[in-house]
Design a protein around this motif. Structure first.
Motif, short mmCIF file in Angstrom:
data_model
loop_
_atom_site.label_atom_id
_atom_site.label_comp_id
_atom_site.label_asym_id
_atom_site.label_seq_id
_atom_site.Cartn_x
_atom_site.Cartn_y
_atom_site.Cartn_z
N ALA A 1 52.73 108.52 108.70
CA ALA A 1 51.92 108.80 109.88
C ALA A 1 50.45 108.99 109.51
CB ALA A 1 52.44 110.04 110.61
N ILE A 2 49.61 108.89 110.53
CA ILE A 2 48.17 109.07 110.38
C ILE A 2 47.75 110.19 111.31
CG2 ILE A 2 45.92 107.93 110.43
CD1 ILE A 2 47.48 105.25 110.51
N GLY A 3 46.89 111.06 110.82
CA GLY A 3 46.43 112.18 111.63
C GLY A 3 44.93 112.16 111.84
N SER A 4 44.51 112.65 112.99
CA SER A 4 43.09 112.75 113.32
C SER A 4 42.81 114.14 113.86
CB SER A 4 42.70 111.70 114.36
OG SER A 4 41.39 111.91 114.84
N TRP A 5 41.77 114.79 113.34
CA TRP A 5 41.35 116.10 113.82
C TRP A 5 39.83 116.14 113.77
CZ3 TRP A 5 39.76 121.06 111.49
CH2 TRP A 5 39.88 122.13 112.39
N GLY A 6 39.21 115.91 114.92
CA GLY A 6 37.76 115.82 114.94
C GLY A 6 37.27 114.63 114.11
N LYS A 7 36.41 114.90 113.16
CA LYS A 7 35.88 113.84 112.31
C LYS A 7 36.75 113.57 111.09
CE LYS A 7 31.05 114.65 113.58
NZ LYS A 7 29.69 114.98 113.09
N PHE A 8 37.82 114.35 110.94
CA PHE A 8 38.67 114.21 109.75
C PHE A 8 39.91 113.39 110.07
CE2 PHE A 8 36.36 118.24 109.45
CZ PHE A 8 35.74 118.09 108.22
N SER A 9 40.39 112.65 109.08
CA SER A 9 41.64 111.92 109.23
C SER A 9 42.40 111.93 107.91
CB SER A 9 41.39 110.48 109.69
OG SER A 9 40.76 109.73 108.67
N VAL A 10 43.72 111.92 108.01
CA VAL A 10 44.59 111.93 106.84
C VAL A 10 45.77 110.99 107.13
CG1 VAL A 10 44.03 114.27 106.06
CG2 VAL A 10 45.82 113.94 107.77
N GLN A 11 46.51 110.66 106.09
CA GLN A 11 47.69 109.83 106.27
C GLN A 11 48.68 110.09 105.16
OE1 GLN A 11 45.58 105.99 106.04
NE2 GLN A 11 46.91 105.47 104.32
N GLY A 12 49.92 109.69 105.38
CA GLY A 12 50.94 109.83 104.35
C GLY A 12 52.28 110.23 104.94
N THR B 1 37.43 122.38 120.77
CA THR B 1 36.47 121.31 120.49
C THR B 1 37.10 120.17 119.69
OG1 THR B 1 35.73 122.52 118.52
CG2 THR B 1 34.49 122.85 120.56
N ARG B 2 38.16 120.49 118.93
CA ARG B 2 38.86 119.46 118.15
C ARG B 2 40.34 119.50 118.49
NH1 ARG B 2 36.34 120.52 112.22
NH2 ARG B 2 36.62 122.65 112.93
N THR B 3 40.94 118.32 118.62
CA THR B 3 42.35 118.21 118.95
C THR B 3 43.07 117.41 117.88
OG1 THR B 3 41.80 118.25 121.30
CG2 THR B 3 43.99 117.47 120.71
N LEU B 4 44.25 117.85 117.50
CA LEU B 4 45.04 117.15 116.49
C LEU B 4 45.83 116.02 117.14
CD1 LEU B 4 46.15 116.97 113.56
CD2 LEU B 4 47.95 118.57 114.29
N TYR B 5 45.66 114.81 116.62
CA TYR B 5 46.44 113.65 117.05
C TYR B 5 47.21 113.13 115.85
CZ TYR B 5 43.50 113.60 121.23
OH TYR B 5 42.85 113.94 122.40
N LEU B 6 48.51 112.87 116.04
CA LEU B 6 49.35 112.35 114.98
C LEU B 6 50.02 111.07 115.45
CD1 LEU B 6 50.98 115.73 113.88
CD2 LEU B 6 49.14 114.50 112.72
N LEU B 7 49.79 109.99 114.71
CA LEU B 7 50.30 108.67 115.07
C LEU B 7 51.36 108.24 114.06
CD1 LEU B 7 50.05 106.03 116.77
CD2 LEU B 7 48.34 105.29 115.10
N SER B 8 52.60 108.09 114.53
CA SER B 8 53.68 107.65 113.65
C SER B 8 53.57 106.15 113.41
CB SER B 8 55.05 107.96 114.28
OG SER B 8 56.08 107.40 113.50
N CYS B 9 53.81 105.74 112.17
CA CYS B 9 53.77 104.33 111.82
C CYS B 9 55.16 103.70 111.78
CB CYS B 9 53.08 104.14 110.46
SG CYS B 9 51.38 104.73 110.44
N GLY B 10 56.18 104.47 112.17
CA GLY B 10 57.52 103.91 112.30
C GLY B 10 58.42 104.06 111.10
N ASP B 11 57.86 104.16 109.91
CA ASP B 11 58.68 104.19 108.69
C ASP B 11 58.46 105.50 107.93
OD1 ASP B 11 56.07 103.61 108.07
OD2 ASP B 11 56.54 102.04 106.61
N LYS B 12 58.54 106.62 108.64
CA LYS B 12 58.34 107.94 108.05
C LYS B 12 56.99 108.06 107.36
CE LYS B 12 63.23 109.10 107.60
NZ LYS B 12 64.29 109.63 106.74
#
Length: 201
Positions: free
Chosen positions: A172-183, A159-170
């Motif tokens: 990244a931003i992560g998305s998992w369902g309604k939650f998101s994190v970065q660093g 039901t939830r999938t982890l997506y990780l988006l690199s910002c290029g400079d080490k």
């Protein structure tokens, strides 16, 4: 963001412009979208919310403007495969092979499809690399089971999938369902997952 970071290591005057149509990352939760927008701003990336209509002689055209560009990186959304139009396979959403929970064509039981070439008709499922890999394993087993006349299994996506988006400079931003994190730790997590996936091949 990765292109902007890499190009500015060569020349600080290099500038990336992102053309994204009306909606950026539609389908993702608003918090994740906001995080991405802030990172685009941090990188100094110009964003144009229009669709490109033409590119020639260094000019990228939209419905309302013409922009000077040295190069274009085309990263479009997924589309159905053109070759399906020359078959009798039932398709959906402009060329995607219509499949059931077994990843089996609903018109040709001896055909199995997964990933960006197929669309599930039994539930709404994004065209994602995660589903292509996990569904591909089920598809492979089902193809053999079909040939042997054995029972097949359904691919049940999480039901939830982890997506990780690199910002290029080490970073990244992560998305998992309604939650998101970065660093930076998210970038290291992405790096480890990517390395593990490549090494598994």
């Amino acid at each position: 963001m990765a292109a902007q970071f890499a190009l500015q290591q060569i020349n600080t005057n290099h500038q990336v412009t992102l053309m994204c149509g009306e909606h950026l990352l539609s389908g993702f939760n608003p918090r994740f979208q906001q995080r991405v927008m802030k990172q685009l701003y941090r990188h100094g990336i110009r964003m144009v919310q229009e669709r490109a209509t033409d590119y020639r002689d260094g000019q990228l055209s939209t419905a309302t403007d013409s922009l000077t560009m040295d190069a274009v990186i085309a990263a479009t959304g997924v589309m159905g495969s053109a070759w399906t139009a020359a078959t009798d396979l039932q398709t959906i959403d402009n060329g995607f092979i219509a499949v059931n929970a077994l990843q089996q064509s609903i018109s040709h039981p001896n055909v199995f499809a997964v990933g960006d070439v197929a669309t599930r008709v039994d539930e709404d499922m994004a065209h994602s690399g995660v589903h292509a890999v996990r569904g591909g394993a089920i598809e492979a087993d089902n193809l053999l089971a079909y040939l042997r006349g054995e029972p097949m299994q359904k691919y049940q996506p999480k039901t939830r999938t982890l997506y990780l988006l690199s910002c290029g400079d080490k970073y990244a931003i992560g998305s998992w369902g309604k939650f998101s994190v970065q660093g930076r730790w998210v970038w290291y997590l992405k790096r480890q997952i990517d390395k593990r996936f490549i090494n598994a091949k």
